[in-house]
Design a protein around this motif. Structure first.
Motif, PDB file in Angstrom:
ATOM      1  N   THR A  73       8.551 -96.505-150.219  1.00 52.14           N
ATOM      2  CA  THR A  73       9.730 -96.171-151.009  1.00 52.14           C
ATOM      3  C   THR A  73       9.320 -95.188-152.094  1.00 52.14           C
ATOM      4  O   THR A  73       8.310 -95.388-152.780  1.00 52.14           O
ATOM      5  N   VAL A  74      10.091 -94.118-152.206  1.00 50.11           N
ATOM      6  CA  VAL A  74       9.749 -93.019-153.103  1.00 50.11           C
ATOM      7  C   VAL A  74      10.913 -92.750-154.052  1.00 50.11           C
ATOM      8  O   VAL A  74      12.071 -92.722-153.631  1.00 50.11           O
ATOM      9  N   ASP A  75      10.592 -92.565-155.323  1.00 46.70           N
ATOM     10  CA  ASP A  75      11.575 -92.134-156.318  1.00 46.70           C
ATOM     11  C   ASP A  75      11.439 -90.633-156.515  1.00 46.70           C
ATOM     12  O   ASP A  75      10.315 -90.111-156.607  1.00 46.70           O
ATOM     13  N   VAL A  76      12.568 -89.949-156.570  1.00 48.95           N
ATOM     14  CA  VAL A  76      12.575 -88.501-156.782  1.00 48.95           C
ATOM     15  C   VAL A  76      13.489 -88.202-157.968  1.00 48.95           C
ATOM     16  O   VAL A  76      14.623 -88.684-158.031  1.00 48.95           O
ATOM     17  N   GLU A  77      12.970 -87.428-158.903  1.00 45.19           N
ATOM     18  CA  GLU A  77      13.755 -86.960-160.045  1.00 45.19           C
ATOM     19  C   GLU A  77      13.879 -85.445-159.940  1.00 45.19           C
ATOM     20  O   GLU A  77      12.914 -84.764-159.584  1.00 45.19           O
ATOM     21  N   VAL A  78      15.071 -84.941-160.248  1.00 41.09           N
ATOM     22  CA  VAL A  78      15.341 -83.513-160.122  1.00 41.09           C
ATOM     23  C   VAL A  78      15.764 -82.978-161.484  1.00 41.09           C
ATOM     24  O   VAL A  78      16.650 -83.538-162.131  1.00 41.09           O
ATOM     25  N   PHE A  79      15.124 -81.891-161.876  1.00 41.95           N
ATOM     26  CA  PHE A  79      15.416 -81.256-163.155  1.00 41.95           C
ATOM     27  C   PHE A  79      15.807 -79.802-162.923  1.00 41.95           C
ATOM     28  O   PHE A  79      15.301 -79.155-162.006  1.00 41.95           O
ATOM     29  N   ALA A  80      16.708 -79.300-163.754  1.00 36.64           N
ATOM     30  CA  ALA A  80      17.119 -77.902-163.691  1.00 36.64           C
ATOM     31  C   ALA A  80      16.777 -77.230-165.013  1.00 36.64           C
ATOM     32  O   ALA A  80      17.056 -77.776-166.081  1.00 36.64           O
ATOM     33  N   GLU A  81      16.159 -76.058-164.910  1.00 37.56           N
ATOM     34  CA  GLU A  81      15.913 -75.227-166.095  1.00 37.56           C
ATOM     35  C   GLU A  81      16.995 -74.167-166.123  1.00 37.56           C
ATOM     36  O   GLU A  81      17.163 -73.411-165.166  1.00 37.56           O
ATOM     37  N   ARG A  82      17.722 -74.141-167.227  1.00 41.48           N
ATOM     38  CA  ARG A  82      18.869 -73.254-167.361  1.00 41.48           C
ATOM     39  C   ARG A  82      18.667 -72.241-168.476  1.00 41.48           C
ATOM     40  O   ARG A  82      17.829 -72.423-169.338  1.00 41.48           O
ATOM     41  N   HIS A  83      19.467 -71.210-168.464  1.00 38.13           N
ATOM     42  CA  HIS A  83      19.532 -70.203-169.529  1.00 38.13           C
ATOM     43  C   HIS A  83      18.148 -69.640-169.857  1.00 38.13           C
ATOM     44  O   HIS A  83      17.541 -70.023-170.862  1.00 38.13           O
ATOM     45  N   PRO A  84      17.643 -68.727-169.031  1.00 35.72           N
ATOM     46  CA  PRO A  84      16.286 -68.194-169.252  1.00 35.72           C
ATOM     47  C   PRO A  84      16.077 -67.600-170.653  1.00 35.72           C
ATOM     48  O   PRO A  84      14.969 -67.642-171.184  1.00 35.72           O
ATOM     49  N   LYS A  91      17.896 -83.259-166.665  1.00 40.82           N
ATOM     50  CA  LYS A  91      17.783 -84.063-165.454  1.00 40.82           C
ATOM     51  C   LYS A  91      19.128 -84.015-164.754  1.00 40.82           C
ATOM     52  O   LYS A  91      20.151 -84.365-165.333  1.00 40.82           O
ATOM     53  N   VAL A  92      19.123 -83.598-163.483  1.00 39.30           N
ATOM     54  CA  VAL A  92      20.382 -83.415-162.771  1.00 39.30           C
ATOM     55  C   VAL A  92      20.606 -84.431-161.659  1.00 39.30           C
ATOM     56  O   VAL A  92      21.749 -84.702-161.296  1.00 39.30           O
ATOM     57  N   THR A  93      19.544 -84.992-161.121  1.00 42.95           N
ATOM     58  CA  THR A  93      19.679 -85.923-159.994  1.00 42.95           C
ATOM     59  C   THR A  93      18.503 -86.887-159.997  1.00 42.95           C
ATOM     60  O   THR A  93      17.401 -86.526-160.407  1.00 42.95           O
ATOM     61  N   GLU A  94      18.758 -88.109-159.505  1.00 41.12           N
ATOM     62  CA  GLU A  94      17.675 -89.044-159.251  1.00 41.12           C
ATOM     63  C   GLU A  94      18.008 -89.793-157.968  1.00 41.12           C
ATOM     64  O   GLU A  94      19.177 -90.036-157.662  1.00 41.12           O
ATOM     65  N   ALA A  95      16.963 -90.098-157.210  1.00 40.65           N
ATOM     66  CA  ALA A  95      17.177 -90.752-155.923  1.00 40.65           C
ATOM     67  C   ALA A  95      16.010 -91.657-155.587  1.00 40.65           C
ATOM     68  O   ALA A  95      14.903 -91.488-156.102  1.00 40.65           O
ATOM     69  N   ARG A  96      16.288 -92.615-154.713  1.00 36.53           N
ATOM     70  CA  ARG A  96      15.252 -93.487-154.154  1.00 36.53           C
ATOM     71  C   ARG A  96      15.452 -93.487-152.642  1.00 36.53           C
ATOM     72  O   ARG A  96      16.545 -93.760-152.162  1.00 36.53           O
ATOM     73  N   LEU A  97      14.385 -93.155-151.909  1.00 37.80           N
ATOM     74  CA  LEU A  97      14.435 -93.092-150.456  1.00 37.80           C
ATOM     75  C   LEU A  97      13.328 -93.948-149.865  1.00 37.80           C
ATOM     76  O   LEU A  97      12.263 -94.093-150.476  1.00 37.80           O
ATOM     77  N   THR A  98      13.570 -94.472-148.678  1.00 35.61           N
ATOM     78  CA  THR A  98      12.550 -95.224-147.964  1.00 35.61           C
ATOM     79  C   THR A  98      12.205 -94.483-146.683  1.00 35.61           C
ATOM     80  O   THR A  98      13.094 -94.069-145.929  1.00 35.61           O
ATOM     81  N   PHE A  99      10.912 -94.316-146.485  1.00 35.42           N
ATOM     82  CA  PHE A  99      10.379 -93.649-145.299  1.00 35.42           C
ATOM     83  C   PHE A  99       9.588 -94.655-144.490  1.00 35.42           C
ATOM     84  O   PHE A  99       8.982 -95.569-145.049  1.00 35.42           O
TER      85      PHE A  99
END
Length: 113
Positions: A73-84, A91-99
């Motif tokens: 089972t893996v946790d994934v966090e997603v971040f976005a860098e905006r406005h250069p 933080k825009v998304t978080e998920a947990r998946l099982t492989f």
């Protein structure tokens, strides 16, 4: 970085694009743990916290949260860098998946430990 072809009718990045990138990011630590091919067997949770815009630089962080007999089972966090010009990271998304680990024939589960 998402491109204009990745947007939905609302003008944000299509959730399916984000989900596919999360699946790829999550598979990497699962493959490293099992030392074999893996298949996604469950999306345990998936939370979209904020939309992603075209031009955002998107980063995926994945780490193992648990290891079973044949699954990871893996946790994934997603971040976005905006406005250069004035960078902001959100933080825009978080998920947990099982492989599940697969043998060379992709028919049996392997031990992950």
């Amino acid at each position: 970085m998402p491109m204009p072809s990745d947007i939905n009718p609302a003008g944000d990045v299509f959730g399916g694009w984000i989900m596919s990138m999360v699946d790829i990011a999550g598979a990497i630590p699962a493959i490293r743990q099992t030392k074999s091919k893996v298949s996604t067997v469950a999306v345990n949770s998936f939370v979209f916290k904020q939309p992603i815009a075209v031009g955002d630089l998107v980063t995926f962080y994945a780490g193992i949260s648990s290891v079973g007999n044949s699954s990871v089972t893996v946790d994934v966090e997603v971040f976005a860098e905006r406005h250069p010009e004035n960078p902001e990271i959100v933080k825009v998304t978080e998920a947990r998946l099982t492989f599940v680990a697969l043998d060379i024939f992709r028919t049996r589960q392997l031990k992950t430990k």
